[in-house]
Design an enzyme around this catalytic site. Structure first.
Site, mmCIF file in Angstrom:
data_model
loop_
_atom_site.group_PDB
_atom_site.id
_atom_site.type_symbol
_atom_site.label_atom_id
_atom_site.label_comp_id
_atom_site.label_asym_id
_atom_site.label_seq_id
_atom_site.Cartn_x
_atom_site.Cartn_y
_atom_site.Cartn_z
ATOM 1 N N GLU A 93 0.814 -1.207 0.000
ATOM 2 C CA GLU A 93 0.000 0.000 0.000
ATOM 3 C C GLU A 93 0.858 1.273 0.000
ATOM 4 O O GLU A 93 0.630 2.187 -0.774
ATOM 5 C CB GLU A 93 -0.884 -0.027 1.253
ATOM 6 C CG GLU A 93 -1.592 1.264 1.512
ATOM 7 C CD GLU A 93 -3.089 1.097 1.352
ATOM 8 O OE1 GLU A 93 -3.617 0.235 2.050
ATOM 9 O OE2 GLU A 93 -3.686 1.820 0.536
ATOM 10 N N ASP A 94 1.851 1.317 0.867
ATOM 11 C CA ASP A 94 2.548 2.584 1.121
ATOM 12 C C ASP A 94 3.911 2.726 0.452
ATOM 13 O O ASP A 94 4.470 3.803 0.400
ATOM 14 C CB ASP A 94 2.770 2.780 2.634
ATOM 15 C CG ASP A 94 1.463 2.839 3.387
ATOM 16 O OD1 ASP A 94 0.435 3.077 2.730
ATOM 17 O OD2 ASP A 94 1.465 2.635 4.605
#
Ligand code: MN
Length: 723
Positions: A93-94
């Site tokens: 995700e990041d």
């Protein structure tokens, strides 16, 4: 003696202040000495590397978060794969990491878990409500795929909740709300008591800080006041139970803050009226000893009627087991007891998690699969309804409803959401039983289908092979299963009927234009459908059958030249014999017939009901049959019927007279004298010496009928006239 520190949250899982990889490894070794910790160490370094440029909002290195999530998972004695996935859960995700990277290094299983978690958190929606609903559905679906996904998500959410105060106020509120609305109910359904308690209290604290602080103070005070008293009680109980040679461990327990708040809300009471803030919990070794101890408690003090609950005999739907009772204690105080075995206690705290402890690779045994079987059942029942909001409401309904316990005729016990009806019950037995259900016997007596089941009812369903469900049932059923099965049935049934009607209406229309019915399946017809934004012929028939599109509109599009001609001369109407000036929603030429129940005539206020296979049935607005039909709103159409030329309609008149010779003859000649035909007549006399006469007469419109009624009422010997 009262366990846990009541000044702060009542965690029973505590995180060391300075968390490190070493502490994590140590914790895992305790419950899984043979675990493959090399992968875990690799994952830790991989994750810190990936997140190295990121910081948590309070300024600490980002890796603190995945490490904390991993630690919570170790607290729940999860398998190493889950903990590794916990360490990696935010990498895709990041950071620039891809699923393939993770699969390459950590293998398929872990890549699957991390990917599923990423899918869960990636969402964009128009409204908050919609987002929540979609979130909820994704979570339920993820859970049914691999329960570990959801456990990691829970750990993630728990750590975010524990560090919530670092976030801006509005974000705090949103996350706390979501936790309370979505996470806590699911956690509760999975029986993880400690996690539910902590999530609820943390949310409560963020959402209503003042109220929360007030309750913390009040509970502390209550504890101070009652601690000595409870200690005495514990000693006394210990003595009495050991006299009987039963093993036991007695401890105090404190109700969690959100639980207190909920009770105050629900029962509209003040804190002072909540009697079970502090209570006593007794653990023993066997089921039978639970009951033995209950006996001792009840012989020492008077139990309060209605407060004894046997969740051992009948466990809650999340498999919680315990005996609950409230007694009047030695000082006249109410004291609540919970009596359970050690295993039951562990189950109440750990829920589904207790089943895979000490098991390899997170394999799920029989019992814990019971936790998710409701999910699978539920998802199966939901396939038809794809709307996320419905789904949210549905799960919430299933998760949060109170329950009643009823018996089958064979004496089996069944748990139903409270408010359930015989129809709900029938659908839980089998879909076909539900469909064919025509009645029910409760404790031997016939009850209506909308009867609300009560605790201990014995219920027997009466079925009839030729019966089908009614849309009406949707008004009273409460279970999702019943709702979705009924909707599905009605939908299919109505669709089939609408197709049939649509085809018939279109055929009639085509015939008026001199077209063969084979035209119905032509490419031209399909073009017309597309013209209405309808993709298939079948859908077009449905639209016509439902009255959404009139056959006339279809004909107009089929023959545009003719359509133009009509717009130029809108007053010209084709001479169709049965038309008689009826228009429906501004559209003429619809196939109709009049209701034999109410004999509508031109000038009445009317409603049309799309009748399967017969076009539209016209009813008077005050027809008693309409009430029965009005729940199918989609099939009701506005109707306007003006008298035109020499058209006639049948009306029914009921006349009550005194019983006197000649009165019938007088009536008949009066009617004929105003040029109204009598098409049918029935006359009887009653025991009270009254004449009852029913006429079916041919009238032009409502005005003509009204004037006739007026004339009749002025005749001698007439008591009453009505339609
Ligand atoms: Mn996270």
């Amino acid at each position: 003696m009262i366990n846990s520190s009541s000044e702060e949250l009542l965690y029973n899982k505590n995180m060391p202040e300075y968390l490190s990889l070493d502490l994590l490894l140590k914790k895992i070794r305790v419950y899984s000495p043979d675990a493959d910790l090399d992968t875990l160490i690799k994952a830790y370094h991989f994750s810190s590397e990936a997140h190295c440029s990121q910081k948590r909002i309070e300024g600490s290195p980002y890796i603190k978060h995945p490490l904390a999530v991993a630690y919570i998972l170790a607290d729940m004695t999860m398998d190493v794969s889950s903990i590794v996935a916990g360490l990696l859960h935010d990498t895709i995700e990041d950071t620039g990491t891809t699923t393939e990277d993770i699969r390459g290094i950590f293998g398929k299983e872990i890549a699957f878990l991390v990917k599923a978690l990423t899918k869960l958190s990636k969402m964009e929606f128009r409204t908050k409500k919609e987002a929540q609903a979609e979130n909820f559905r994704k979570m339920i679906l993820a859970m049914s795929e691999d329960i570990r996904v959801i456990m990691i998500k829970f750990a993630d959410r728990l750590h975010n909740m524990r560090t919530l105060h670092h976030l801006p106020e509005n974000k705090q509120q949103r996350i706390a709300n979501e936790t309370l609305e979505i996470y806590a109910p699911i956690v509760n359904r999975l029986g993880i008591g400690w996690l539910k308690t902590e999530l609820e209290d943390l949310s409560f604290k963020a959402l209503m800080p003042d109220l929360y602080d007030e309750l913390v103070r009040k509970v502390a005070k209550r504890k101070e006041e009652q601690e000595g008293y409870l200690k005495e009680l514990i000693e006394l109980i210990n003595k009495k139970i050991s006299e009987e040679n039963l093993p036991c461990e007695v401890s105090g327990r404190i109700k969690h803050y959100y639980g207190i708040y909920q009770k105050m809300q629900k029962q509209r009471i003040t804190f002072d009226q909540v009697h079970d803030v502090l209570g006593l919990r007794i653990q023993t070794d066997s089921k039978s000893n639970c009951y033995a101890i209950l006996g001792i408690i009840h012989s020492l003090w008077t139990p309060i009627p209605g407060r004894f609950k046997d969740y051992i005999g009948v466990p809650k739907s999340n498999m919680y087991q315990s005996l609950h009772t409230t007694v009047i204690g030695p000082k006249g105080e109410r004291v609540e007891f919970q009596i359970r075995t050690k295993e039951m206690h562990q189950l109440a705290e750990e829920g589904i998690a207790s089943h895979w402890q000490y098991k390899e690779k997170g394999s799920i045994d029989e019992k814990s699969s019971q936790y998710i079987s409701w999910l699978r059942d539920f998802i199966k029942g939901q396939k038809e309804d794809s709307d996320a909001m419905d789904f949210l409401e549905a799960v919430k309904g299933e998760v949060m409803l109170e329950v009643v316990y009823v018996f089958t005729p064979k004496g089996e016990i069944k748990e139903m959401p409270s408010g359930s009806t015989p129809v709900d019950f029938a659908y839980t037995v089998h879909t076909q039983i539900g469909h064919k259900c025509v009645g029910a016997r409760i404790n031997g007596k016939i009850v209506p289908l909308r009867y609300k089941l009560k605790n201990r009812d014995t219920i027997e369903i009466i079925t009839s092979p030729n019966h089908g469900p009614s849309r009406d049932w949707l008004k009273f059923v409460v279970t999702q299963r019943a709702k979705s099965r009924i909707k599905q049935w009605v939908k299919t049934e109505e669709k089939a009927q609408s197709i049939e009607l649509g085809i018939k209406l279109l055929e009639d229309e085509l015939r008026r234009h001199g077209l063969m019915s084979s035209f119905l399946k032509s490419d031209e017809m399909l073009k017309v459908a597309k013209n209405f934004n309808i993709n298939s012929l079948e859908e077009l028939y449905v639209a016509v059958g439902f009255g959404r599109i009139s056959p006339h509109q279809v004909a107009n599009r089929l023959m545009p030249e003719k359509h133009e001609e009509e717009t130029v001369h809108p007053k010209i109407q084709r001479p169709i014999k049965e038309q008689k000036g009826i228009t429906i929603k501004g559209v003429d030429n619809i196939l109709y017939h009049t209701g034999k129940c109410c004999y509508p005539i031109p000038g009445d206020s009317l409603v049309g009901f799309v009748t399967i296979g017969k076009g539209v049935t016209i009813h008077r607005k005050d027809c008693s049959n309409l009430e029965r039909l009005s729940f199918e709103e989609a099939r009701l159409v506005d109707v306007d019927w003006q008298s035109s030329g020499d058209s006639i309609a049948l009306a029914k008149l009921f006349v009550e007279t005194i019983d006197k010779p000649g009165i019938l003859a007088n009536l008949s000649s009066l009617i004929s004298s105003v040029n109204i035909n009598i098409s049918h007549l029935e006359a009887t006399s009653t025991q009270e010496r009254k004449g009852h006469i029913t006429f079916v007469i041919e009238v032009k419109d409502n005005a003509q009928l009204k004037s006739l009624i007026h004339k009749i009422t002025q005749m001698e010997g007439i008591l009453r006239v009505k339609r």
